[in-house]
Design a protein around this motif. Structure first.
Motif, PDB file in Angstrom:
ATOM      1  N   GLU A 191       0.799  -1.229   0.000  1.00  0.00           N
ATOM      2  CA  GLU A 191       0.000   0.000   0.000  1.00  0.00           C
ATOM      3  C   GLU A 191       0.830   1.275   0.000  1.00  0.00           C
ATOM      4  O   GLU A 191       0.264   2.371  -0.017  1.00  0.00           O
ATOM      5  CB  GLU A 191      -0.871   0.029   1.268  1.00  0.00           C
ATOM      6  CG  GLU A 191      -1.858  -1.113   1.368  1.00  0.00           C
ATOM      7  CD  GLU A 191      -2.960  -1.015   0.329  1.00  0.00           C
ATOM      8  OE1 GLU A 191      -3.291   0.122  -0.078  1.00  0.00           O
ATOM      9  OE2 GLU A 191      -3.460  -2.066  -0.086  1.00  0.00           O
ATOM     10  N   ALA A 192       2.140   1.174   0.074  1.00  0.00           N
ATOM     11  CA  ALA A 192       2.923   2.323   0.532  1.00  0.00           C
ATOM     12  C   ALA A 192       3.218   3.381  -0.524  1.00  0.00           C
ATOM     13  O   ALA A 192       3.266   3.131  -1.725  1.00  0.00           O
ATOM     14  CB  ALA A 192       4.220   1.851   1.170  1.00  0.00           C
ATOM     15  N   ASP A 193       3.485   4.587   0.000  1.00  0.00           N
ATOM     16  CA  ASP A 193       3.845   5.764  -0.792  1.00  0.00           C
ATOM     17  C   ASP A 193       5.350   5.863  -1.018  1.00  0.00           C
ATOM     18  O   ASP A 193       5.844   6.849  -1.575  1.00  0.00           O
ATOM     19  CB  ASP A 193       3.369   7.029  -0.080  1.00  0.00           C
ATOM     20  CG  ASP A 193       3.921   7.126   1.332  1.00  0.00           C
ATOM     21  OD1 ASP A 193       3.553   6.292   2.182  1.00  0.00           O
ATOM     22  OD2 ASP A 193       4.743   8.022   1.590  1.00  0.00           O
ATOM     23  N   GLY A 194       6.077   4.868  -0.554  1.00  0.00           N
ATOM     24  CA  GLY A 194       7.530   4.849  -0.718  1.00  0.00           C
ATOM     25  C   GLY A 194       8.077   3.693   0.079  1.00  0.00           C
ATOM     26  O   GLY A 194       7.322   2.942   0.696  1.00  0.00           O
ATOM     27  N   SER A 195       9.406   3.571   0.077  1.00  0.00           N
ATOM     28  CA  SER A 195      10.014   2.489   0.855  1.00  0.00           C
ATOM     29  C   SER A 195      11.447   2.835   1.204  1.00  0.00           C
ATOM     30  O   SER A 195      12.171   3.382   0.365  1.00  0.00           O
ATOM     31  CB  SER A 195      10.017   1.189   0.043  1.00  0.00           C
ATOM     32  OG  SER A 195      10.746   0.180   0.725  1.00  0.00           O
ATOM     33  N   PRO A 196      11.855   2.499   2.428  1.00  0.00           N
ATOM     34  CA  PRO A 196      13.286   2.570   2.713  1.00  0.00           C
ATOM     35  C   PRO A 196      14.010   1.577   1.808  1.00  0.00           C
ATOM     36  O   PRO A 196      13.444   0.537   1.459  1.00  0.00           O
ATOM     37  CB  PRO A 196      13.396   2.123   4.182  1.00  0.00           C
ATOM     38  CG  PRO A 196      12.031   1.848   4.667  1.00  0.00           C
ATOM     39  CD  PRO A 196      11.087   1.883   3.513  1.00  0.00           C
ATOM     40  N   VAL A 197      15.238   1.903   1.401  1.00  0.00           N
ATOM     41  CA  VAL A 197      16.036   0.962   0.609  1.00  0.00           C
ATOM     42  C   VAL A 197      17.440   0.881   1.196  1.00  0.00           C
ATOM     43  O   VAL A 197      17.926   1.847   1.797  1.00  0.00           O
ATOM     44  CB  VAL A 197      16.129   1.363  -0.883  1.00  0.00           C
ATOM     45  CG1 VAL A 197      14.759   1.333  -1.550  1.00  0.00           C
ATOM     46  CG2 VAL A 197      16.794   2.716  -1.084  1.00  0.00           C
ATOM     47  N   ARG A 198      18.074  -0.250   1.029  1.00  0.00           N
ATOM     48  CA  ARG A 198      19.504  -0.351   1.297  1.00  0.00           C
ATOM     49  C   ARG A 198      20.168  -0.163  -0.051  1.00  0.00           C
ATOM     50  O   ARG A 198      20.106  -1.041  -0.918  1.00  0.00           O
ATOM     51  CB  ARG A 198      19.866  -1.722   1.888  1.00  0.00           C
ATOM     52  CG  ARG A 198      21.341  -1.837   2.267  1.00  0.00           C
ATOM     53  CD  ARG A 198      21.666  -0.877   3.410  1.00  0.00           C
ATOM     54  NE  ARG A 198      23.044  -0.922   3.838  1.00  0.00           N
ATOM     55  CZ  ARG A 198      23.497  -1.688   4.846  1.00  0.00           C
ATOM     56  NH1 ARG A 198      22.692  -2.522   5.472  1.00  0.00           N
ATOM     57  NH2 ARG A 198      24.761  -1.624   5.212  1.00  0.00           N
ATOM     58  N   ALA A 199      20.755   1.000  -0.250  1.00  0.00           N
ATOM     59  CA  ALA A 199      21.331   1.318  -1.557  1.00  0.00           C
ATOM     60  C   ALA A 199      22.828   1.051  -1.530  1.00  0.00           C
ATOM     61  O   ALA A 199      23.534   1.509  -0.633  1.00  0.00           O
ATOM     62  CB  ALA A 199      21.057   2.770  -1.907  1.00  0.00           C
TER      63      ALA A 199
END
Ligand SMILES: Nc1ccccc1C(=O)C[C@H](N)C(=O)O
Ligand SMILES: [Zn+2]
Ligand SMILES: [Zn+2]
Length: 206
Positions: A191-199
């Motif tokens: 459902e999310a408007d974004g996401s944390p990422v491990r870049a």
């Protein structure tokens, strides 16, 4: 491998008024009899993260609908520091042929321990320029592609209009400009408007 992610821990800077970051063991090994079980609370727009179009468009797609291919593959890092904004004319001198993922080192978030008061932002004419070059993902080392006080979010909407995706809050100070392989996969958040990422960046092998 070069880690280009910001650390997530208590006190990490967040957007003014937004949800603070918290991690706690909600059920300890002693309590559960077997394991420590953690609980995480955070705004999605903390540290290194991707925006899904739903963040700024009620009809925009959610994280689960994003094409994962965007977030893994060849990327070019360029140094555009020392400017208050980046427009098409600022990138005209760079060779961007064949680039599909572009990471901009603005160096405008000088103290990573506090939320910045001013950042280098992307100008409205940049999206069309990036699209002409074939760029599908733009990454920045600041919390937003727009000015921090922007309500109209011209850069977010302009990029979205050309289907160029947004990666924010990178840590690029320790990265030399050049070509790499980028990996910055979002979580499978339905459902999310974004996401944390491990870049991360890996040396590029053609
Ligand atoms: N999390 C926020 C809280 C309050 C006000 C803005 C934001 C944003 O995330 C703004 C911006 N659209 C951004 O993704 O760059
Ligand atoms: Zn964001
Ligand atoms: Zn954003």
């Amino acid at each position: 491998m070069i880690d280009i992610s910001r650390r997530l821990e208590k006190g990490v800077p967040t957007w003014p008024g937004d949800t603070a970051f918290s991690y706690e063991v909600s059920w300890s090994k002693e309590q559960s009899g077997s394991v420590n079980v953690g609980k995480l609370t955070m705004s999605i727009h903390t540290g290194t993260h991707i925006d899904s179009p739903f963040h700024f468009d009620n009809n925009g797609c959610k994280v689960m609908d994003l094409d994962l291919q965007l977030y893994i593959g060849p990327a070019r890092v360029i140094d555009v520091s020392g400017r208050s904004s980046i427009g098409a004319e600022d990138l005209a001198a760079y060779d961007l042929d064949g680039v599909t993922r572009l990471l901009l080192c603005t160096s405008s978030w000088s103290n990573p321990d506090v939320f910045p008061s001013e950042i280098t932002y992307l100008k409205a004419d940049l999206a069309a320029f990036l699209n002409k070059k074939g760029i599908r993902l733009i990454g920045v080392d600041v919390p937003s592609v727009d000015p921090l006080d922007s309500k109209e979010l011209a850069a977010h909407h302009g990029l979205h209009a050309y289907d160029i995706h947004i990666l924010e809050g990178l840590a690029l100070d320790h990265v030399n400009p050049g070509d790499y392989e980028l990996i910055a996969l979002p979580l499978p958040l339905a459902e999310a408007d974004g996401s944390p990422v491990r870049a991360v960046l890996r040396p590029y092998t053609a």
